[in-house]
Write an enzyme that holds these catalytic residues in place. Structure first.
Site, PDB file in Angstrom:
ATOM      1  N   LYS A  77       0.048 -16.491  -2.600  1.00 22.98           N
ATOM      2  CA  LYS A  77      -1.147 -16.549  -3.825  1.00 22.98           C
ATOM      3  C   LYS A  77      -0.493 -16.945  -4.821  1.00 22.98           C
ATOM      4  CE  LYS A  77      -4.077 -13.529  -1.009  1.00 22.98           C
ATOM      5  NZ  LYS A  77      -4.541 -12.075  -1.037  1.00 22.98           N
ATOM      6  N   GLN A  99      -5.024  -6.347  -2.984  1.00 26.68           N
ATOM      7  CA  GLN A  99      -4.612  -6.634  -1.635  1.00 26.68           C
ATOM      8  C   GLN A  99      -4.906  -5.523  -0.669  1.00 26.68           C
ATOM      9  OE1 GLN A  99      -3.496  -9.634  -0.613  1.00 26.68           O
ATOM     10  NE2 GLN A  99      -3.449  -9.060   1.690  1.00 26.68           N
ATOM     11  N   ASP A 110     -12.650 -11.535  -4.906  1.00 24.61           N
ATOM     12  CA  ASP A 110     -12.697 -11.476  -3.414  1.00 24.61           C
ATOM     13  C   ASP A 110     -13.998 -11.359  -2.786  1.00 24.61           C
ATOM     14  OD1 ASP A 110     -10.320 -11.260  -1.668  1.00 24.61           O
ATOM     15  OD2 ASP A 110      -9.937  -9.210  -2.680  1.00 24.61           O
TER      16      ASP A 110
HETATM   17  N1  GUN Z   1      -6.065  -8.670   3.039  1.00 20.01           N
HETATM   18  C1  GUN Z   1      -6.257  -9.770   4.273  1.00 20.01           C
HETATM   19  N2  GUN Z   1      -7.171 -10.735   3.745  1.00 20.01           N
HETATM   20  C2  GUN Z   1      -7.541 -10.008   2.296  1.00 20.01           C
HETATM   21  C3  GUN Z   1      -8.347 -10.838   1.563  1.00 20.01           C
HETATM   22  O1  GUN Z   1      -9.073 -11.751   1.639  1.00 20.01           O
HETATM   23  N3  GUN Z   1      -8.579 -10.071   0.152  1.00 20.01           N
HETATM   24  C4  GUN Z   1      -7.852  -9.004   0.112  1.00 20.01           C
HETATM   25  N4  GUN Z   1      -8.102  -8.562  -1.266  1.00 20.01           N
HETATM   26  N5  GUN Z   1      -6.780  -8.565   0.907  1.00 20.01           N
HETATM   27  C5  GUN Z   1      -6.848  -9.255   1.987  1.00 20.01           C
END
Ligand code: GUN
Length: 297
Positions: free
Chosen positions: A54, A98, A121
């Protein structure tokens, strides 16, 4: 019939190019650089890989990346204090914590402490409610990526039968809302659904989001249907080593479907591209600017 393979990797690259163009304009015309803050607790290897990826892509499209790596034992109080700081920071337009969080933390409390306008998100309860009532919101990245691919492949989705297999808050439920928003007839199926094969056979669009490797075989698929495979499962290869597979059994589904997303190279790359898209959208909204077209639901 052999299904059209929907190339999520290539599509994600076009989304990132569009994002990069908007970032350039925000910088050159308005003097604003969109910024994304990612918060990671602990050392989970898969989460570390995601967060690194990311951060790299955020910088590649010209945005600022702020990474906050905290100890797994970080207290709720300290985490909430960091989120409050990021909420107040004018240079931060998107915040992602996360998941999953270590067990001593209340994920709902933490997610709902993020400013909804910065919740890239789309997990904050306000954004969930806005999406559910058809109002402008931040939309969860994976379902948004699936919707973009479906619109690109089909044009209008109006009147199509869509079956979403899986009822998670992150994928299944928001996916169903988005498909409903595009006038599909939507069914959410799950582990207690009676006669799941018969339900899936009704679908013009199948979104597989259960997290069980290769659980949907080709003989559940209506000929010509579109299969969007959200699963990313690592399985052992008979000859040793491992490989990634989806929730659909690719070979048998591809023999029947009209179109299918591969794993890897389908939905996965679209998720991060949509995270970047959401960050630009959040930045435009925060500054009262027109938001990018084609990058939102
Ligand atoms: N962990 C796995 N996928 C995601 C996601 O799309 N967002 C977040 N914040 N954590 C994750």
């Amino acid at each position: 019939m052999k299904a059209t393979v929907i190339d999520g990797k290539a599509f994600a690259a076009t989304v990132r190019t569009k994002v990069a163009e908007h970032v350039t304009r925000l910088k050159e015309v308005h003097g604003i650089t969109p910024g994304l803050a990612v918060v990671l607790l602990g050392e989970d290897p898969a989460s570390q890989v995601y967060v690194r990826s990311k951060g790299k892509m955020t910088v590649e499209v010209g945005m600022n990346s702020f990474e906050h790596k905290l100890d797994a034992q970080t207290s709720e109080e300290d985490l909430l204090a960091l989120i409050a700081k990021l909420n107040a920071d004018q240079d931060v337009h998107g915040i992602l914590v996360q998941l999953p969080l270590p067990g001593h933390l209340d994920s709902d409390l933490v997610i709902n402490s993020i400013d909804p306008a910065k919740d890239v998100d789309g997990f904050h309860i306000s954004n969930v409610g806005l999406l559910g009532t058809g109002q402008k919101s931040m939309v969860p990245c994976t379902p948004l990526g699936c919707l973009m691919m479906l619109r690109d492949h089909h044009g209008s989705l109006s009147g199509m039968n869509a079956v979403v297999v899986g009822r998670s808050n992150i994928v299944g439920k928001p996916m169903a809302q988005l498909l409903l928003g595009d006038s599909c007839t939507v069914t959410i199926a799950h582990s207690r659904t009676k006669d799941l094969p018969a339900v899936v056979r009704q679908a013009d669009i199948v979104v597989a989001a259960v997290g069980r490797p290769q659980m949907i075989p080709g003989d559940w698929i209506k000929p010509g249907a579109t299969v969007i495979d959200v699963g990313i499962n690592r399985i052992d290869k008979p000859e040793g080593g491992t490989r990634l597979v989806g929730d659909a059994d690719y070979d048998s589904c591809a023999a029947v479907a009209g179109a299918i997303t591969p794993v890897p190279g389908g939905v996965g790359p679209m998720t991060i591209a949509c995270l970047l898209a959401n960050t630009v959208t959040a930045c435009c909204r925060a500054n009262g600017l027109k938001e990018p077209e084609g990058l939102t639901a």
